[in-house]
Design a protein around this motif. Structure first.
Motif, PDB file in Angstrom:
ATOM      1  N   ASP A 337       0.860  -1.065  -0.170  1.00 10.63           N
ATOM      2  CA  ASP A 337      -0.096   0.087  -0.005  1.00 10.63           C
ATOM      3  C   ASP A 337       0.781   1.289   0.058  1.00 10.63           C
ATOM      4  O   ASP A 337       0.542   2.200   0.025  1.00 10.63           O
ATOM      5  CB  ASP A 337      -1.008   0.045   1.299  1.00 10.63           C
ATOM      6  N   ARG A 338       2.150   1.020  -0.181  1.00  9.12           N
ATOM      7  CA  ARG A 338       3.032   2.428  -0.206  1.00  9.12           C
ATOM      8  C   ARG A 338       4.044   2.037  -1.174  1.00  9.12           C
ATOM      9  O   ARG A 338       5.142   2.545  -0.941  1.00  9.12           O
ATOM     10  CB  ARG A 338       3.827   2.508   1.353  1.00  9.12           C
ATOM     11  N   GLN A 339       3.553   1.674  -2.301  1.00 10.75           N
ATOM     12  CA  GLN A 339       4.832   1.498  -3.310  1.00 10.75           C
ATOM     13  C   GLN A 339       5.207   2.580  -3.925  1.00 10.75           C
ATOM     14  O   GLN A 339       6.620   2.486  -4.374  1.00 10.75           O
ATOM     15  CB  GLN A 339       4.014   0.365  -4.435  1.00 10.75           C
ATOM     16  N   GLY A 340       4.631   3.614  -4.065  1.00 12.11           N
ATOM     17  CA  GLY A 340       5.224   4.867  -4.647  1.00 12.11           C
ATOM     18  C   GLY A 340       6.294   5.386  -3.884  1.00 12.11           C
ATOM     19  O   GLY A 340       7.259   5.438  -4.471  1.00 12.11           O
ATOM     20  N   GLN A 341       6.054   5.598  -2.624  1.00 14.92           N
ATOM     21  CA  GLN A 341       7.262   5.973  -1.655  1.00 14.92           C
ATOM     22  C   GLN A 341       8.311   4.909  -1.518  1.00 14.92           C
ATOM     23  O   GLN A 341       9.752   5.438  -1.469  1.00 14.92           O
ATOM     24  CB  GLN A 341       6.620   6.418  -0.302  1.00 14.92           C
ATOM     25  N   TYR A 342       7.902   3.629  -1.793  1.00  9.97           N
ATOM     26  CA  TYR A 342       9.078   2.900  -1.290  1.00  9.97           C
ATOM     27  C   TYR A 342      10.016   2.728  -2.843  1.00  9.97           C
ATOM     28  O   TYR A 342      11.336   2.398  -2.687  1.00  9.97           O
ATOM     29  CB  TYR A 342       8.585   1.265  -1.199  1.00  9.97           C
ATOM     30  N   GLN A 343       9.294   2.770  -3.746  1.00 10.77           N
ATOM     31  CA  GLN A 343       9.975   2.789  -5.063  1.00 10.77           C
ATOM     32  C   GLN A 343      10.894   4.157  -5.458  1.00 10.77           C
ATOM     33  O   GLN A 343      11.902   4.298  -5.917  1.00 10.77           O
ATOM     34  CB  GLN A 343       9.189   2.518  -6.340  1.00 10.77           C
ATOM     35  N   GLY A 344      10.258   5.269  -4.695  1.00 14.35           N
ATOM     36  CA  GLY A 344      10.912   6.386  -4.823  1.00 14.35           C
ATOM     37  C   GLY A 344      12.156   6.278  -3.819  1.00 14.35           C
ATOM     38  O   GLY A 344      13.244   6.715  -4.413  1.00 14.35           O
ATOM     39  N   PHE A 345      12.160   5.628  -2.925  1.00 14.63           N
ATOM     40  CA  PHE A 345      13.370   5.458  -2.004  1.00 14.63           C
ATOM     41  C   PHE A 345      14.311   4.395  -2.526  1.00 14.63           C
ATOM     42  O   PHE A 345      15.575   4.723  -2.690  1.00 14.63           O
ATOM     43  CB  PHE A 345      13.046   4.795  -0.518  1.00 14.63           C
ATOM     44  N   PHE A 346      14.047   3.508  -3.159  1.00 11.13           N
ATOM     45  CA  PHE A 346      14.763   2.504  -3.815  1.00 11.13           C
ATOM     46  C   PHE A 346      15.526   2.877  -4.768  1.00 11.13           C
ATOM     47  O   PHE A 346      16.544   2.568  -5.438  1.00 11.13           O
ATOM     48  CB  PHE A 346      13.967   1.265  -4.128  1.00 11.13           C
ATOM     49  N   GLY A 347      14.696   3.966  -5.671  1.00 12.81           N
ATOM     50  CA  GLY A 347      15.325   4.361  -6.781  1.00 12.81           C
ATOM     51  C   GLY A 347      16.766   5.381  -6.445  1.00 12.81           C
ATOM     52  O   GLY A 347      17.309   5.800  -7.379  1.00 12.81           O
ATOM     53  N   MET A 348      16.767   5.537  -5.222  1.00 15.99           N
ATOM     54  CA  MET A 348      17.945   6.621  -4.610  1.00 15.99           C
ATOM     55  C   MET A 348      19.227   5.724  -4.944  1.00 15.99           C
ATOM     56  O   MET A 348      20.289   6.203  -5.032  1.00 15.99           O
ATOM     57  CB  MET A 348      17.565   6.851  -3.296  1.00 15.99           C
ATOM     58  N   ALA A 349      19.077   4.442  -5.163  1.00 15.31           N
ATOM     59  CA  ALA A 349      20.400   3.718  -5.248  1.00 15.31           C
ATOM     60  C   ALA A 349      21.090   3.949  -6.436  1.00 15.31           C
ATOM     61  O   ALA A 349      22.226   4.143  -6.376  1.00 15.31           O
ATOM     62  CB  ALA A 349      19.900   2.090  -4.831  1.00 15.31           C
ATOM     63  N   PRO A 350      20.590   3.751  -7.493  1.00 14.26           N
ATOM     64  CA  PRO A 350      21.252   4.270  -8.754  1.00 14.26           C
ATOM     65  C   PRO A 350      21.756   5.615  -8.687  1.00 14.26           C
ATOM     66  O   PRO A 350      22.678   5.705  -9.238  1.00 14.26           O
ATOM     67  CB  PRO A 350      20.446   4.013  -9.970  1.00 14.26           C
ATOM     68  N   GLN A 351      20.836   6.500  -8.301  1.00 15.89           N
ATOM     69  CA  GLN A 351      21.285   8.016  -8.175  1.00 15.89           C
ATOM     70  C   GLN A 351      22.408   8.117  -7.180  1.00 15.89           C
ATOM     71  O   GLN A 351      23.118   9.030  -7.662  1.00 15.89           O
ATOM     72  CB  GLN A 351      19.965   8.659  -7.876  1.00 15.89           C
ATOM     73  N   LEU A 352      22.392   7.483  -6.103  1.00 13.50           N
ATOM     74  CA  LEU A 352      23.451   7.689  -5.205  1.00 13.50           C
ATOM     75  C   LEU A 352      24.798   7.170  -6.012  1.00 13.50           C
ATOM     76  O   LEU A 352      25.998   7.768  -5.775  1.00 13.50           O
ATOM     77  CB  LEU A 352      23.480   6.953  -3.911  1.00 13.50           C
TER      78      LEU A 352
END
Length: 426
Positions: A337-352
């Protein structure tokens, strides 16, 4: 949800991905010279603006993903695509450095939001057993589009005229508008019922197991700036191979992903197989690092080039395995029920990895030489092997908290993640 629905939705998602990846390929190929020759900035100003912009994008991922949870993933995917097109259009007219920095921040925020909402849309429209396979197909399509766009960008660089550069940016803006129109053909992803206790709005920021998995994935994602930045410098400064071998290696990588990413991802079906795959990827990337180190020891352009190509083939296999592993744990271990914020957080990995990787990799590889390659390979191994206990930790925490975790696909060889507390093999 029927197989026909999944196939049609997957095709629409792939077409949208293809549309904006063609434009992005042209953007990446000629953006640096566009900013210098058309916008009129110095190389230092371009570097500062893009660093500030991508740093802002990293911070925006979770709030943007939360918007997808609240207002609908399909709606926000379309809005972020349109906003990205608007930001790209702004680059056509902005000529002052302060406004350029603001626009770079806006572009990065839109890109972060688009990535988070698009991932959340995929999760909401595709059944769990098919998500990693569909994501692999999107990656394959994306690489094909980037390659085609890079070819267009090469023509722009060859022409080296103001109208050519402006056309490339206009093409990128139009590609995002086309992606937004394609996404409108999809249904809105249904919001799942709460899957566990509600600890607050930004749930992901208190999810330590997921944060650990994201950090490990960021280390594995260092293979991205390795390929795009550090390796070309290594080839030019430390090997006898001709400098264009950097572009050859990148092309080989992209073609291999187009051809084999889907096939490689079939072996990753649940968090257990994903964790094991991450460990395998770490060892493969260590071998690739060793081969790259050898390329600086052998003499002669032909032999050095042959070693580089062999290393590139090893690296891309490890990269594809690691990517499939990351997608699976990123999807499955997020709260439904929180896929948007979780995917936004996980997407930080390649950005970092993209933000910190250039300084780290150039110091290791160009400064240390062969020992630096071995240290980098060791980082890949440690991060890859650490993924298994990190995934087990995340699974146990979710079971203890009463958060539902999707069962593995039929025929999976991995652990039953719906009852991970009774399993010890991971």
């Amino acid at each position: 949800m029927t197989g026909v629905d999944t196939g049609r939705r997957g095709r629409v998602l792939a077409l949208a991905q293809l549309a904006n990846s063609v434009g992005d390929g042209a953007f990446y190929a000629c953006s640096a010279l566009f900013f210098i020759r058309v916008v009129g900035l110095s190389p230092a100003q371009v570097g500062i603006a893009l660093t500030v912009g991508w740093s802002t994008g990293i911070l925006a991922g979770v709030p943007a993903g939360q918007m997808a949870d609240r207002y609908g993933a399909r709606r926000m995917t379309g809005l972020f695509a349109v906003a990205t097109a608007a930001a790209l259009s702004g680059f056509l007219v902005i000529r002052s450095f302060p406004l350029f920095v603001l626009l770079a921040c806006g572009y990065a925020v839109c890109q972060a939001g688009l990535t988070a909402s698009r991932q959340a849309l995929l999760v909401g429209l595709i059944e769990p057993a098919r998500r990693t396979a569909v994501r692999a197909r999107l990656q394959s399509v994306s690489n094909a589009g980037l390659a085609a766009g890079a070819g267009l960008g090469a023509l722009v660089l060859w022409a080296d005229t103001r109208p050519a550069y402006l056309s490339a940016f206009a093409l990128d803006a139009v590609s995002f508008l086309a992606a937004a129109l394609l996404v409108r053909r999809l249904p809105e992803a249904a919001a799942p019922a709460p899957s566990g206790p509600e600890p607050g709005r930004l749930t992901v920021l208190r999810d330590r197991p997921y944060a650990l998995i994201t950090l490990l994935n960021a280390v594995m994602c260092l293979n991205m700036p390795l390929l795009s930045l550090a390796l070309p410098l290594w080839i030019a400064e430390r090997t006898d191979a001709p400098a264009p071998m950097g572009a050859v290696v990148l092309t080989v990588n992209m073609l291999c992903v187009v051809l084999w990413q889907v096939r490689v991802a079939r072996r990753v079906t649940d968090p257990g197989t994903a964790a094991r795959a991450s460990g395998h990827a770490g060892w493969v990337l260590l071998v690739a690092c060793g081969a790259y180190a050898v390329s600086g020891m052998v003499g002669g352009a032909w032999l050095a080039s042959a070693v580089l190509l062999a290393a590139a083939l090893v690296q891309v296999f490890g990269e594809m395995v690691q990517a499939a592993s990351g997608w699976e744990v990123g999807f499955t271990l997020a709260r439904p029920d929180r896929q948007g914020q979780y995917q936004g957080f996980f997407g930080m990995a390649p950005q970092l990895a993209r933000m910190l990787g250039p300084a780290l990799l150039t110091s290791l590889l160009l400064g240390w030489g062969t020992p630096g390659w071995l240290v980098l390979g060791g980082l890949f191994v440690v991060a890859g092997l650490a993924m298994r206990p990190a995934v087990r930790f995340a699974e146990h925490r979710r079971v203890a908290a009463g958060v539902r975790i999707p069962a593995p696909a039929p025929g999976s060889t991995g652990p039953d993640v719906s009852s991970t507390t009774s399993r010890g093999d991971g």
